[in-house]
Design an enzyme around this catalytic site. Structure first.
Site, PDB file in Angstrom:
ATOM      1  N   GLY A 176       0.363  -1.161   0.200  1.00 49.77           N
ATOM      2  CA  GLY A 176       0.056   0.080   0.170  1.00 49.77           C
ATOM      3  C   GLY A 176       0.606   1.161   0.107  1.00 49.77           C
ATOM      4  N   ALA A 177       2.301   1.173  -0.739  1.00 48.18           N
ATOM      5  CA  ALA A 177       2.945   2.662  -1.239  1.00 48.18           C
ATOM      6  C   ALA A 177       2.780   3.508  -2.031  1.00 48.18           C
ATOM      7  CB  ALA A 177       4.333   1.507  -0.574  1.00 48.18           C
TER       8      ALA A 177
ATOM      9  N   TYR B 170     -12.130  -3.949  11.689  1.00 42.35           N
ATOM     10  CA  TYR B 170     -10.993  -3.613  11.482  1.00 42.35           C
ATOM     11  C   TYR B 170     -10.201  -3.517  12.807  1.00 42.35           C
ATOM     12  CZ  TYR B 170      -7.822   0.628  11.480  1.00 42.35           C
ATOM     13  OH  TYR B 170      -6.582   0.581  11.872  1.00 42.35           O
TER      14      TYR B 170
ATOM     15  N   LYS C  17      -6.832  -5.405  13.724  1.00 46.80           N
ATOM     16  CA  LYS C  17      -5.435  -4.949  14.136  1.00 46.80           C
ATOM     17  C   LYS C  17      -5.323  -5.841  15.562  1.00 46.80           C
ATOM     18  CE  LYS C  17      -5.284  -1.721  10.602  1.00 46.80           C
ATOM     19  NZ  LYS C  17      -3.538  -1.797  10.044  1.00 46.80           N
TER      20      LYS C  17
ATOM     21  N   ILE D 261      -3.735  10.393  11.909  1.00 46.92           N
ATOM     22  CA  ILE D 261      -2.374  11.116  11.559  1.00 46.92           C
ATOM     23  C   ILE D 261      -3.219  11.160  10.242  1.00 46.92           C
ATOM     24  CG2 ILE D 261      -0.233   9.923  10.090  1.00 46.92           C
ATOM     25  CD1 ILE D 261      -0.191   9.772  13.011  1.00 46.92           C
TER      26      ILE D 261
HETATM   27  N1  LIG Z   1      -4.358   6.911   8.557  1.00 48.12           N
HETATM   28  C1  LIG Z   1      -4.321   7.341   9.874  1.00 48.12           C
HETATM   29  O1  LIG Z   1      -4.708   7.908  10.288  1.00 48.12           O
HETATM   30  C2  LIG Z   1      -3.851   6.096  10.845  1.00 48.12           C
HETATM   31  C3  LIG Z   1      -4.238   5.636  12.074  1.00 48.12           C
HETATM   32  C4  LIG Z   1      -3.870   4.506  12.029  1.00 48.12           C
HETATM   33  C5  LIG Z   1      -3.572   2.971  11.955  1.00 48.12           C
HETATM   34  N2  LIG Z   1      -4.119   3.617  10.568  1.00 48.12           N
HETATM   35  C6  LIG Z   1      -2.573   2.486   9.592  1.00 48.12           C
HETATM   36  O2  LIG Z   1      -1.372   3.088   8.804  1.00 48.12           O
HETATM   37  C7  LIG Z   1      -1.314   1.885   7.592  1.00 48.12           C
HETATM   38  C8  LIG Z   1      -1.478   3.263   6.907  1.00 48.12           C
HETATM   39  O3  LIG Z   1      -2.590   3.766   6.976  1.00 48.12           O
HETATM   40  P1  LIG Z   1      -3.615   5.212   5.684  1.00 48.12           P
HETATM   41  O4  LIG Z   1      -3.843   5.593   6.090  1.00 48.12           O
HETATM   42  O5  LIG Z   1      -2.088   5.011   4.587  1.00 48.12           O
HETATM   43  O6  LIG Z   1      -3.984   3.720   4.469  1.00 48.12           O
HETATM   44  P2  LIG Z   1      -5.451   3.702   3.599  1.00 48.12           P
HETATM   45  O7  LIG Z   1      -4.780   4.895   3.109  1.00 48.12           O
HETATM   46  O8  LIG Z   1      -6.488   2.526   4.442  1.00 48.12           O
HETATM   47  O9  LIG Z   1      -4.280   1.955   2.354  1.00 48.12           O
HETATM   48  C9  LIG Z   1      -2.990   2.276   2.006  1.00 48.12           C
HETATM   49  C10 LIG Z   1      -3.534   1.009   0.965  1.00 48.12           C
HETATM   50  O10 LIG Z   1      -3.694  -0.091   1.076  1.00 48.12           O
HETATM   51  C11 LIG Z   1      -4.058  -0.798  -0.186  1.00 48.12           C
HETATM   52  N3  LIG Z   1      -5.367  -1.964  -0.406  1.00 48.12           N
HETATM   53  C12 LIG Z   1      -6.580  -1.566   0.690  1.00 48.12           C
HETATM   54  N4  LIG Z   1      -6.799  -2.912   0.233  1.00 48.12           N
HETATM   55  C13 LIG Z   1      -6.346  -3.551  -0.376  1.00 48.12           C
HETATM   56  C14 LIG Z   1      -6.187  -4.996  -1.476  1.00 48.12           C
HETATM   57  N5  LIG Z   1      -7.192  -5.599  -1.304  1.00 48.12           N
HETATM   58  N6  LIG Z   1      -5.113  -4.711  -1.936  1.00 48.12           N
HETATM   59  C15 LIG Z   1      -3.952  -4.413  -2.569  1.00 48.12           C
HETATM   60  N7  LIG Z   1      -4.319  -2.811  -1.880  1.00 48.12           N
HETATM   61  C16 LIG Z   1      -4.827  -2.688  -0.861  1.00 48.12           C
HETATM   62  C17 LIG Z   1      -4.545   0.454  -0.814  1.00 48.12           C
HETATM   63  O11 LIG Z   1      -3.782   0.341  -2.139  1.00 48.12           O
HETATM   64  P3  LIG Z   1      -4.341   1.084  -3.995  1.00 48.12           P
HETATM   65  O12 LIG Z   1      -4.604   2.524  -3.496  1.00 48.12           O
HETATM   66  O13 LIG Z   1      -3.236   1.519  -4.271  1.00 48.12           O
HETATM   67  O14 LIG Z   1      -5.193   0.479  -4.020  1.00 48.12           O
HETATM   68  C18 LIG Z   1      -4.364   2.214   0.360  1.00 48.12           C
HETATM   69  O15 LIG Z   1      -3.960   2.940  -0.376  1.00 48.12           O
HETATM   70  C19 LIG Z   1      -3.139   0.922   7.775  1.00 48.12           C
HETATM   71  O16 LIG Z   1      -2.770   0.059   7.805  1.00 48.12           O
HETATM   72  C20 LIG Z   1      -3.843   2.016   8.492  1.00 48.12           C
HETATM   73  O17 LIG Z   1      -4.073   0.940   9.390  1.00 48.12           O
HETATM   74  C21 LIG Z   1      -3.876   5.403  10.038  1.00 48.12           C
END
Ligand SMILES: NC(=O)c1ccc[n+]([C@@H]2O[C@H](COP(=O)([O-])OP(=O)(O)OC[C@H]3O[C@@H](n4cnc5c(N)ncnc54)[C@H](OP(=O)(O)O)[C@@H]3O)[C@@H](O)[C@H]2O)c1
Length: 243
Positions: A12-13, A156, A160, A188
């Site tokens: 997911g990078a 979710y 986790k 975040i």
């Molecule tokens: N954002 C926050 O504030 C926050 C808070 C708490 C925890 N986290 C954790 O930190 C991590 C990063 O957060 P984030 O908000 O940047 O993540 P995100 O935007 O929710 O997800 C990152 C990527 O995961 C990929 N993904 C989802 N389903 C998929 C599938 N079936 N196959 C392949 N790829 C898939 C997507 O890639 P594509 O776009 O390429 O499809 C998406 O862009 C996550 O694990 C999240 O749970 C984030």
């Protein structure tokens, strides 16, 4: 671990936190495999930016809902491109606000497959790829709410919580060659369907009175990767929200 010349694969990078971690590791001297699901253009753009920094990068797409096959495809692609892999970061995730009564079997399966089963099989393929005498790191992106009861985001939270347990168990099973740690972010980035006001409201209840940024996660990531005596740790990066 000195990151110069190391190879990292990040799920997911293409966008958001995963993309920031990829650029940070490249700036520290690592070559990067960008995994993505549907964000092809963004993945190619992130690779281009890494190449501009002077490091190697390539992108691989795999649907993590099909977790076991995806894990094999991703690790095989890294080995074929770079000949080795040193760091696995499980960041891809789904995050849907489902309760017991409004969730379906599909919701359960997609959260458990993408958020937990994919890191499980990726860790398995990664551990098999680490050769004798090599050191490795696995970093799992969890959530401080993983082990808190709460109403909403039920599949979710469960996924986790499982990922925290996987982190701790693998830290034992894979020591001493591979360190396994987790980062538990707080507020975040807003979910894709929300705007900045989502974080502003959350910030009122955060002791440090602000939301975090991807840079805060990247600092935690560098700390864990550069620490040779930390494993099985869940590093909470929340501004104190979990308190
Ligand atoms: N954002 C926050 O504030 C926050 C808070 C708490 C925890 N986290 C954790 O930190 C991590 C990063 O957060 P984030 O908000 O940047 O993540 P995100 O935007 O929710 O997800 C990152 C990527 O995961 C990929 N993904 C989802 N389903 C998929 C599938 N079936 N196959 C392949 N790829 C898939 C997507 O890639 P594509 O776009 O390429 O499809 C998406 O862009 C996550 O694990 C999240 O749970 C984030």
């Amino acid at each position: 671990m000195d990151l110069k010349g190391k190879v990292a694969v990040i799920t997911g990078a293409a966008v958001r936190i995963g993309r920031s971690m990829a650029l940070t590791l490249a700036e520290s001297g690592a070559d990067i495999c960008i995994h993505y699901g549907s964000s092809k253009q963004e993945a190619e753009q992130t690779c281009h930016e890494i190449q501009c920094i002077g490091r190697n990068a390539f992108a691989v797409s795999a649907d993590l809902a099909n977790s076991k096959n995806a894990a094999t495809e991703i690790i095989d692609a890294v080995i074929s491109e770079f000949g080795k892999v040193d760091i696995l970061i499980n960041s891809a995730s789904v995050f849907e606000n489902k309760t017991l009564l409004n969730s379906s079997e599909h919701d359960w399966d997609s959260h458990l497959n993408i958020n937990l089963k994919a890191p499980y099989f990726l860790s398995q393929q990664f551990a098999k790829a680490i050769h004798s005498g090599q050191r490795g790191h696995i970093i799992n992106l969890v959530d401080w709410r993983a082990r808190r009861a709460g109403v909403g985001h039920l599949p979710y939270r469960i996924s986790k919580a499982g990922l925290v347990t996987l982190t701790e168990c693998l830290a034992l099973e894979l020591a001493p060659e591979i360190q396994v740690n987790a980062i538990a972010p707080g507020a975040i980035l807003p979910p894709p369907d929300q705007d900045a006001s989502y974080l502003e409201k959350r910030a009122e209840h955060i002791p440090l009175k602000r939301a975090g940024s991807p840079d805060d996660i990247c600092h935690a990531l560098l700390y864990l990767l550069e620490s040779d005596f930390v494993t099985g740790e869940v590093l909470t990066v929340t501004g104190g929200e979990q308190l």
